[in-house]
Design an enzyme around this catalytic site. Structure first.
Site, mmCIF file in Angstrom:
data_model
loop_
_atom_site.group_PDB
_atom_site.id
_atom_site.type_symbol
_atom_site.label_atom_id
_atom_site.label_comp_id
_atom_site.label_asym_id
_atom_site.label_seq_id
_atom_site.Cartn_x
_atom_site.Cartn_y
_atom_site.Cartn_z
ATOM 1 N NE ARG A 33 -39.114 18.803 73.761
ATOM 2 C CZ ARG A 33 -38.891 17.680 74.463
ATOM 3 N NH1 ARG A 33 -38.457 17.744 75.708
ATOM 4 N NH2 ARG A 33 -39.069 16.497 73.899
ATOM 5 C CD GLU A 177 -41.839 8.213 66.811
ATOM 6 O OE1 GLU A 177 -42.921 8.814 66.701
ATOM 7 O OE2 GLU A 177 -40.835 8.707 67.337
ATOM 8 C CE LYS A 219 -40.578 10.703 64.561
ATOM 9 N NZ LYS A 219 -41.258 12.004 64.637
ATOM 10 C CB SER A 261 -33.602 14.212 66.783
ATOM 11 O OG SER A 261 -34.577 14.891 67.523
ATOM 12 N N GLY A 262 -34.505 11.927 69.014
ATOM 13 C CA GLY A 262 -34.369 11.126 70.229
ATOM 14 C C GLY A 262 -33.422 11.621 71.308
ATOM 15 N N GLY A 263 -33.018 12.899 71.239
ATOM 16 C CA GLY A 263 -32.087 13.410 72.243
ATOM 17 C C GLY A 263 -30.684 13.641 71.684
ATOM 18 N NE ARG A 293 -36.302 15.260 72.093
ATOM 19 C CZ ARG A 293 -36.014 14.132 72.734
ATOM 20 N NH1 ARG A 293 -35.355 14.186 73.877
ATOM 21 N NH2 ARG A 293 -36.383 12.968 72.261
#
Ligand code: 13P
Length: 334
Positions: A33, A177, A219, A261-263, A293
């Site tokens: 990041r 998750e 999640k 959100s995973g991208g 993200r």
């Protein structure tokens, strides 16, 4: 056993209009990041960045909890106030990522299993002392040619269940998750199939390990086509298939479901969550967010490692938090 009331903590994590901010990037991920904004990943830069996220004024209105990394839960503001204290003062629950990352699963090319069970009981006891109220463990399921395998799905479900049982013993609410990745070229139908398979296995394994459903938060990924799939889906299709998948595989007694959100873009993650809550107002569980993200990206860019940008970065974070808070209520207007 600590005196934490796990049912109340779990309910507070998914209180109406509230979700979770994930700032638990491992050292490898936060470096990626920071690379994107040309900032070096030093202990001090990571501390300064997390300080701006944690101290953003008004965050407690939209965020019920924040997931921290081992380094972060021990850090303080520039003025010497422990981060955990800053969160508590805003009514935000501190959470902690406790897995040790997804490693190659032996005998299963292209698949991963999440490690970190060794010594976990002792580590959880320390996190409780440091003020954590909930924990997170992420398993990764990859869709590809001939995968996932049942060996991968079962190994990950078993580890998640053993982790969750240890959390409840320690007095922490486990976030379980299982993330089915969206990087491939698979269709949305294939994502549906794999997500449902993964969730059915997970909940039967949680039951086998005597994990209390009412003291657990799920999640999960939304049901979406892979990023490289030529056939992208409408907002309504994502909402409908995700809700159908959850109805088919998640017990009604679970206190809440949050999405990663995973991208997905920040906007897509908000719009999809909003559509689910708008179209399905009477589900057995609140549906909310636990984005990394999709909440941080605009803020990270606004900050760019410069102290003079802290206020703008905090405003960008607050904006995303507010949008997602509205989406958790089905009241976001794009
Ligand atoms: P993303 O929302 O960036 O996928 O991250 C959420 C998370 O905590 C992954 O474990």
């Amino acid at each position: 056993m600590s005196g934490n009331d796990l049912a109340s903590i779990a309910r507070a994590m998914v209180a109406p209009g509230k979700g979770i901010l994930a700032i638990d990037e491992s050292l490898g991920t936060i470096k990626k990041r920071f690379d994107s904004i040309n900032v070096e990943s030093t202990v001090e830069n990571r501390r300064a960045y997390r300080e701006l996220l944690i101290t953003a004024p008004g965050g407690g209105e939209y965020v019920s909890g924040m997931i921290l990394f081992d380094e972060t839960i021990r850090q303080k503001t520039g003025d010497g106030v422990p981060f955990v204290q800053v969160l508590a003062d805003q009514g935000i629950l501190p959470g902690i990522k406790v897995d040790a990352g997804a490693k190659d699963l032996a005998g299963h090319p292209g698949e991963k299993v999440t490690e970190g069970l060794d010594g976990l009981r002792e580590r959880l006891a320390e996190y409780v002392q440091l003020g954590a109220k909930f924990a997170k463990w992420r398993a990764v399921i990859t869709i590809g040619e001939g995968i996932p395998s049942s060996g991968c799905i079962e190994a990950n479900a078993h580890a998640l269940a053993r982790y969750a049982a240890l959390c409840q013993e320690a007095g922490l609410v486990p976030i379980v998750e299982p993330e089915t990745l969206m990087d491939g070229d698979n269709t949305i139908e294939r994502c549906y199939e794999v997500t449902e398979w993964t969730l059915r296995n997970l909940f039967s394994e949680l039951h086998r390990q005597r994990v209390v459903t009412e003291h657990t938060i799920l999640k999960v990924n939304m049901v979406v086509p892979g990023k490289k799939c030529a056939d992208q889906a409408s907002v309504e299709q994502v909402a409908d298939l995700t809700v159908r998948c959850l109805k088919n595989s998640v017990p009604a007694a679970l206190p809440g479901i949050v999405f990663l959100s995973g991208g997905q873009s920040a906007r897509d993650a908000t719009v999809h969550l909003d559509a689910m809550n708008r179209r399905y107002p009477d589900l057995p569980w609140p549906l909310s967010f636990s984005y990394g993200r999709a909440l941080q990206e605009p803020s990270l860019k606004a900050w760019a490692g410069r102290p003079e940008n802290v206020e703008a970065a905090q405003a960008a974070l607050l904006h995303r938090e507010k949008c997602n808070s509205l989406a958790a209520l089905g009241r976001y207007d794009a």
